[in-house]
Motif scaffolding. Structure first.
Motif, short mmCIF file in Angstrom:
data_model
loop_
_atom_site.label_atom_id
_atom_site.label_comp_id
_atom_site.label_asym_id
_atom_site.label_seq_id
_atom_site.Cartn_x
_atom_site.Cartn_y
_atom_site.Cartn_z
N HIS A 118 0.85 -1.19 0.00
CA HIS A 118 0.00 0.00 0.00
C HIS A 118 0.89 1.25 0.00
CE1 HIS A 118 1.03 -0.41 4.28
NE2 HIS A 118 0.76 0.88 4.38
N VAL A 119 0.32 2.37 -0.31
CA VAL A 119 1.05 3.64 -0.23
C VAL A 119 1.28 3.91 1.26
CG1 VAL A 119 0.99 6.11 -0.66
CG2 VAL A 119 0.09 4.52 -2.37
N ALA A 120 2.55 3.93 1.66
CA ALA A 120 2.87 4.05 3.09
C ALA A 120 3.53 5.38 3.45
CB ALA A 120 3.76 2.88 3.52
N ASP A 121 3.81 6.22 2.47
CA ASP A 121 4.37 7.55 2.74
C ASP A 121 4.00 8.49 1.62
OD1 ASP A 121 6.11 7.03 0.61
OD2 ASP A 121 7.89 6.83 1.84
N ASP A 122 4.58 9.68 1.63
CA ASP A 122 4.20 10.69 0.63
C ASP A 122 5.03 10.62 -0.65
OD1 ASP A 122 6.59 11.57 1.67
OD2 ASP A 122 5.91 13.62 2.07
N GLU A 123 5.87 9.59 -0.81
CA GLU A 123 6.71 9.50 -2.00
C GLU A 123 6.00 8.84 -3.17
OE1 GLU A 123 10.80 8.34 -1.46
OE2 GLU A 123 10.73 8.93 0.64
N SER A 124 4.86 8.18 -2.91
CA SER A 124 4.14 7.47 -3.97
C SER A 124 2.68 7.90 -4.03
CB SER A 124 4.20 5.96 -3.74
OG SER A 124 5.52 5.49 -3.76
N LEU A 125 2.14 7.89 -5.24
CA LEU A 125 0.72 8.12 -5.45
C LEU A 125 -0.04 6.81 -5.40
CD1 LEU A 125 1.00 10.58 -8.49
CD2 LEU A 125 0.61 11.17 -6.07
N ALA A 126 0.64 5.72 -5.81
CA ALA A 126 0.04 4.39 -5.85
C ALA A 126 1.15 3.36 -5.74
CB ALA A 126 -0.75 4.19 -7.14
N VAL A 127 0.80 2.17 -5.30
CA VAL A 127 1.72 1.04 -5.20
C VAL A 127 0.95 -0.17 -5.72
CG1 VAL A 127 2.92 -0.51 -3.61
CG2 VAL A 127 3.01 1.96 -3.24
N SER A 128 1.59 -0.97 -6.59
CA SER A 128 0.89 -2.12 -7.13
C SER A 128 1.87 -3.18 -7.64
CB SER A 128 -0.03 -1.68 -8.28
OG SER A 128 -0.89 -2.73 -8.66
N TRP A 129 1.36 -4.40 -7.76
CA TRP A 129 2.12 -5.51 -8.34
C TRP A 129 1.76 -5.62 -9.82
CZ3 TRP A 129 5.79 -7.92 -5.63
CH2 TRP A 129 5.74 -7.84 -4.23
N PHE A 130 2.77 -5.87 -10.67
CA PHE A 130 2.56 -5.99 -12.11
C PHE A 130 3.24 -7.24 -12.65
CE2 PHE A 130 2.23 -1.49 -11.20
CZ PHE A 130 1.15 -1.09 -11.98
N ALA A 131 2.54 -7.93 -13.54
CA ALA A 131 3.17 -9.02 -14.27
C ALA A 131 4.21 -8.42 -15.21
CB ALA A 131 2.12 -9.79 -15.07
N PRO A 132 5.32 -9.14 -15.46
CA PRO A 132 6.37 -8.58 -16.32
C PRO A 132 5.90 -8.22 -17.72
CG PRO A 132 7.16 -10.55 -15.20
CD PRO A 132 5.69 -10.43 -14.91
N ASP A 133 4.85 -8.90 -18.21
CA ASP A 133 4.34 -8.61 -19.55
C ASP A 133 3.17 -7.62 -19.53
OD1 ASP A 133 2.52 -10.31 -18.38
OD2 ASP A 133 2.36 -11.65 -20.12
N ALA A 134 2.90 -7.02 -18.37
CA ALA A 134 1.79 -6.08 -18.24
C ALA A 134 2.21 -4.86 -17.40
CB ALA A 134 0.58 -6.77 -17.61
N LEU A 135 3.41 -4.35 -17.67
CA LEU A 135 3.92 -3.20 -16.94
C LEU A 135 3.19 -1.93 -17.39
CD1 LEU A 135 7.72 -4.04 -17.11
CD2 LEU A 135 6.20 -4.30 -15.14
N PRO A 136 3.08 -0.93 -16.53
CA PRO A 136 2.41 0.31 -16.93
C PRO A 136 3.18 1.02 -18.04
CG PRO A 136 3.39 0.53 -14.75
CD PRO A 136 3.57 -0.90 -15.15
N ASP A 137 2.45 1.79 -18.84
CA ASP A 137 3.07 2.52 -19.96
C ASP A 137 4.03 3.59 -19.48
OD1 ASP A 137 1.73 1.02 -21.89
OD2 ASP A 137 0.00 2.38 -21.88
N ASP A 138 3.69 4.28 -18.41
CA ASP A 138 4.49 5.40 -17.93
C ASP A 138 5.55 4.90 -16.94
OD1 ASP A 138 5.41 7.96 -17.70
OD2 ASP A 138 3.78 8.66 -16.42
N LEU A 139 6.48 4.12 -17.45
CA LEU A 139 7.54 3.51 -16.64
C LEU A 139 8.81 4.36 -16.75
CD1 LEU A 139 7.71 0.82 -15.02
CD2 LEU A 139 8.73 -0.19 -17.04
N ALA A 140 9.41 4.68 -15.62
CA ALA A 140 10.65 5.44 -15.62
C ALA A 140 11.73 4.68 -16.38
CB ALA A 140 11.11 5.72 -14.19
#
Length: 165
Positions: A118-140
């Protein structure tokens, strides 16, 4: 994100000049092969969990602390997978920093620990698990590189960590 006290003390001496910092990054992989990512509050991009070490802190200990502080997930640190140097970063306040980054593969200590994400501090807007073939588009970009180093090590641990020669 508040500036750690020791960094503020250093900045009182060097101003906004380049500050060389030890950083750590966690490629946290669960039993299903998913990777834990946080959506950064400063850029909005998704990234592996990372942070800076406190003075005298061992890298694996500091990394486990960072992951717990940012995501609520307790991890065990398995292996160093890469030693890299970031490009210099100029922050909105004018501070210039560059990081020696130590990237590690980590695993949640239990399924319950993984489920605690879960988001546990102010450094993240969201926290989640992703499958390697389903990573978010906006990846650093740095995360793409760290994930590749981790995949290389996971595929062949005998290759050892990545570093520029």
């Amino acid at each position: 994100m508040p500036i750690p006290e020791f960094v503020a003390a250093l900045r009182s001496h060097v101003g906004t000049d380049l500050l060389w910092m030890p950083g750590v990054s966690a490629v946290v992989v669960d039993d299903d092969g998913r990777v834990l990512l946080g959506q950064r509050a400063d850029t909005g991009q998704w990234a592996v969990i990372s942070g800076i070490l406190e003075p005298g802190e061992d890298p694996a200990v500091g990394l486990a602390r960072e992951v717990l502080e940012e995501t609520g997930v307790e991890v065990g640190v398995d292996a160093l997978v890469a030693v890299t140097v970031t490009e210099p970063v100029r922050y909105p306040n004018g501070d210039l920093s560059q990081y020696l980054d130590l990237a590690f593969v980590c695993r949640p200590v239990s399924p319950a620990a993984a489920a605690a994400a879960h988001v546990a501090d102010d450094e993240s807007l969201a926290v989640s698990w992703f499958a390697p073939d389903a990573l978010p588009d906006d990846l650093a970009r740095s995360t793409t590189e760290r994930l590749a180093h981790a995949r290389r090590w996971l595929d062949d641990p005998s290759a050892g960590p990545f570093f520029v020669r």
